[in-house]
Motif scaffolding. Structure first.
Motif, short mmCIF file in Angstrom:
data_model
loop_
_atom_site.label_atom_id
_atom_site.label_comp_id
_atom_site.label_asym_id
_atom_site.label_seq_id
_atom_site.Cartn_x
_atom_site.Cartn_y
_atom_site.Cartn_z
N ASN A 82 -93.23 -77.42 22.24
CA ASN A 82 -92.75 -78.03 20.99
C ASN A 82 -93.51 -78.72 20.01
N LEU A 83 -94.72 -79.29 20.37
CA LEU A 83 -96.05 -79.66 19.70
C LEU A 83 -96.44 -78.43 18.96
N GLU A 84 -96.58 -77.22 19.56
CA GLU A 84 -97.40 -76.28 19.27
C GLU A 84 -96.42 -75.45 17.92
N LEU A 85 -95.13 -75.64 18.10
CA LEU A 85 -94.16 -75.12 17.30
C LEU A 85 -94.05 -75.88 16.05
N LYS A 86 -94.10 -77.09 16.35
CA LYS A 86 -94.03 -77.87 14.99
C LYS A 86 -95.30 -77.82 14.19
N ALA A 87 -96.53 -77.56 15.03
CA ALA A 87 -97.66 -77.46 14.05
C ALA A 87 -97.75 -76.19 13.46
N ALA A 88 -97.34 -75.09 13.94
CA ALA A 88 -97.24 -73.92 13.24
C ALA A 88 -96.14 -73.67 12.10
N LEU A 89 -95.03 -74.55 12.36
CA LEU A 89 -94.18 -74.76 10.98
C LEU A 89 -94.88 -75.38 9.82
N LYS A 90 -95.61 -76.32 10.07
CA LYS A 90 -96.04 -77.44 9.11
C LYS A 90 -97.17 -76.33 8.46
N LYS A 91 -97.96 -75.71 9.45
CA LYS A 91 -99.37 -75.08 8.89
C LYS A 91 -99.02 -73.73 8.27
N ASP A 92 -98.22 -72.84 8.82
CA ASP A 92 -98.24 -71.34 8.58
C ASP A 92 -96.74 -70.98 8.00
N LEU A 93 -95.83 -71.90 8.13
CA LEU A 93 -94.41 -71.58 7.74
C LEU A 93 -94.06 -72.74 6.74
N HIS A 94 -93.31 -72.03 5.72
CA HIS A 94 -92.66 -73.21 4.83
C HIS A 94 -91.39 -72.42 4.16
N ILE A 95 -90.23 -73.29 4.54
CA ILE A 95 -89.07 -72.86 4.18
C ILE A 95 -88.81 -72.20 2.58
N ASP B 218 -88.43 -67.30 -0.76
CA ASP B 218 -88.95 -66.55 -1.72
C ASP B 218 -89.07 -65.30 -1.35
N LEU B 219 -89.57 -65.11 -0.01
CA LEU B 219 -89.87 -63.62 0.34
C LEU B 219 -88.59 -62.84 0.58
N ALA B 220 -87.47 -63.65 0.88
CA ALA B 220 -86.25 -63.10 1.01
C ALA B 220 -85.73 -62.33 -0.15
N ASP B 221 -85.82 -63.42 -1.21
CA ASP B 221 -85.40 -63.06 -2.54
C ASP B 221 -86.19 -61.86 -3.06
N ASP B 222 -87.36 -61.64 -2.83
CA ASP B 222 -88.34 -60.59 -3.40
C ASP B 222 -87.91 -59.47 -2.46
#
Length: 213
Positions: free
Chosen positions: A113-126, A131-135
């Motif tokens: 859970n901690l690793e997933l949260k860190a990955a979401l904050k660091k590498d993934l942004h909603i 924007d990627l989906a719109d492109d």
């Protein structure tokens, strides 16, 4: 101080584990099973002797057989008690193993859970994902338009309808008929009778002579 309170006792050996205690109970149970089997063999011997013994000897054999039977029942009770204790220990051991496995699973889930949260904050942004989906949607739309343009029939103008095409085909048919009539030679057109279905003149004269007779 030692004289008042006495000398502190040395720590004893550590208590046995549940596995060790269960193993010891299993050995004691096997020993009791061996004794019970030996008593069964002895009882069978007394039974065979009682069938052929005379009354005076039969009483003595019955008394010995009864003593053997009492010892057998005592060993059986002890064995059943040990089996019950061993079963309880095995259940407790299984519960401890299950609890340890649960603790390890919870710890692993917390770390994930901690690793997933860190990955979401660091590498993934909603916002970046949106924007990627719109492109991607815009690119797919442009690709569809390109494919439609490449598949267009360049020989047929877009403003021509089916009615216009049918009218043009009818006009083309009339022109073909006129061209076919013009290609017939003039001497063939003059020699053809005006009424090709009519009878020849010679045949008409023969019919008149026959009528005069």
């Amino acid at each position: 101080m030692k004289r008042v309170f006495g000398k502190k006792k040395a720590p004893g050996p550590p208590p046995p584990t549940l596995e060790e205690a269960s193993s010891n109970l299993g050995k004691r149970t096997e020993s009791l099973d061996a004794k019970i089997a030996s008593l069964d063999k002895e009882l069978n011997g007394y039974k065979s002797k009682l069938k052929t013994a005379n009354p005076s000897v039969k009483r003595n054999l019955q008394k010995r057989a009864l003593d053997v039977l009492k010892r057998k029942r005592m060993y059986e009770n002890q064995r059943d008690m040990l089996l019950g204790q061993q079963f309880n220990m095995d259940q407790a051991s299984f519960g401890i193993e299950s609890a340890k496995a649960t603790v390890e699973s919870v710890a692993a889930m917390k770390a994930a859970n901690l690793e997933l949260k860190a990955a979401l904050k660091k590498d993934l942004h909603i916002d970046e994902v949106d924007d990627l989906a719109d492109d991607m949607e815009d690119l797919m739309y442009e690709m569809n338009e390109i494919n439609e343009a490449l598949g267009r029939n360049f020989a047929t103008p877009e403003d021509i309808t089916e009615d216009d095409l049918e009218a043009e085909l009818d006009m083309l048919g009339d022109e073909l008929e006129e061209e076919v009539g013009e290609e017939v030679p003039s001497y063939l057109q003059q020699s053809l009778p005006s009424n090709p279905t009519g009878a020849p003149k010679e045949k008409e004269g023969a019919q008149a002579e026959l009528a005069g007779l």
